[in-house]
Design a protein around this motif. Sequence first.
Motif, PDB file in Angstrom:
ATOM      1  N   LEU A   3       0.809  -1.210   0.000  1.00  0.00           N
ATOM      2  CA  LEU A   3       0.000   0.000   0.000  1.00  0.00           C
ATOM      3  C   LEU A   3       0.845   1.264   0.000  1.00  0.00           C
ATOM      4  CD1 LEU A   3      -2.854  -0.991   2.482  1.00  0.00           C
ATOM      5  CD2 LEU A   3      -2.851  -1.096  -0.012  1.00  0.00           C
ATOM      6  N   GLY A   4       2.131   1.139  -0.187  1.00  0.00           N
ATOM      7  CA  GLY A   4       2.976   2.323  -0.258  1.00  0.00           C
ATOM      8  C   GLY A   4       3.765   2.555   1.013  1.00  0.00           C
ATOM      9  N   ALA A   5       3.946   3.811   1.363  1.00  0.00           N
ATOM     10  CA  ALA A   5       4.793   4.196   2.489  1.00  0.00           C
ATOM     11  C   ALA A   5       4.193   3.692   3.799  1.00  0.00           C
ATOM     12  CB  ALA A   5       4.958   5.711   2.535  1.00  0.00           C
ATOM     13  N   VAL A   6       5.063   3.182   4.680  1.00  0.00           N
ATOM     14  CA  VAL A   6       4.640   2.666   5.985  1.00  0.00           C
ATOM     15  C   VAL A   6       4.809   3.782   7.013  1.00  0.00           C
ATOM     16  CG1 VAL A   6       5.094   0.949   7.762  1.00  0.00           C
ATOM     17  CG2 VAL A   6       5.319   0.341   5.349  1.00  0.00           C
ATOM     18  N   PRO A   7       3.742   4.154   7.751  1.00  0.00           N
ATOM     19  CA  PRO A   7       3.868   5.227   8.747  1.00  0.00           C
ATOM     20  C   PRO A   7       4.840   4.846   9.857  1.00  0.00           C
ATOM     21  CG  PRO A   7       1.560   4.771   8.242  1.00  0.00           C
ATOM     22  CD  PRO A   7       2.358   3.669   7.630  1.00  0.00           C
ATOM     23  N   ALA A   8       5.526   5.852  10.386  1.00  0.00           N
ATOM     24  CA  ALA A   8       6.449   5.625  11.485  1.00  0.00           C
ATOM     25  C   ALA A   8       5.677   5.385  12.770  1.00  0.00           C
ATOM     26  CB  ALA A   8       7.388   6.822  11.641  1.00  0.00           C
TER      27      ALA A   8
END
Length: 363
Positions: A255-260
């Motif tokens: 799904l794209g970028a992984v939140p920190a």
Amino acid sequence: MGVPGWFARERADGDRFADLVDGTASPEDDEFARELALVGGLRELGAGGAPDAETRQRIRDEIAGRLAEAEAAPKRRGHLVANLAAAAVALVLALGGITLLLSKDALPGDPLYGIKRAGESAALGLTFDEQDKAKKHLEFAASRVGELDELTRQGAHTDAYFTGLTDFETDLRAGVSRLTALVTDQGGQTRLAELRTWARNQSDRLGLQVEHAPAEARDKFSAARALLDKVQERTTDLGSRLVCYTITTGSSDELGAVPAAGDCVRDPDSPHAVLPPPVTSSPPSSAPTGSPAPVSSAPPSSAVDTAAPTGPIAPPTGGTPPPVAPVPGPTNLPPLPTTTTTPKPPLLSIPPLIPGLPPITIG
């Protein structure tokens, strides 16, 4: 190993006969008489049937004309091939446009569905803005949900459901990954909110369809809805990190970028940061110390009057004396700035360099 004698003799006879025919040697007695007579007859026959000069010129002209026609034929053939190729390309384009138009309403499992998907890929290839590409992916994913709804009405085969759901997940992942990348770089809580609402609506639509789908395809429906739930969680987590210095972990998944994760150190330069209102301190009062403090207009926090008494307190007449409220002390005001006086530099006196002149004073 030596050459056989018979072979040498035959070779010598052949060379001798060739010399006699060419006229470089003279025959001895009746040597090769019959053979030489045959060669002479053939020569006379050939000389008697040879064409004259006019006939030879006519033959030469005819041969030249046929060679010219043979050279011109490939050119005409090349023009013909080019015309046929252009007509074939025009026909293919016309048929392709008609086929693409007919495939607009094709469903997964139909013969024209592949052409429909090819047209969608071509539309994506002609789109150069990343946000527009993300929207197109999500539009195609929503179209797959509508097609699945039509499949449930028609009672289609299980393979058609698998094809539609697989294409739905493909476009969903592509659209969400592109959109989250844009939000990470440029911000946009509104985009995330719209994506979250869109994912919730598509999940509700699939939930209504799964009851009418074949039993073999229901697990695929559940997987698609689980992916939509993951999209909603991703938008929520990513939106909560937009005000932080560290938004993502630097890695990505389907799904794209992984939140920190972890503590959020707020970024005051972020357009989504909500900063607390500035604390304004009242300037120090210039009133004398003995004057009463100004009365606040805010409502009291309790019913007890905490104001200081203005007159002497009467001694109690009996019983336990009532408690006296403590009088608040003077307000601590910030210290006034101190003024420092810089001492003047000492005077320097230089004795005169020439007798009779006064000394030089500096300072």
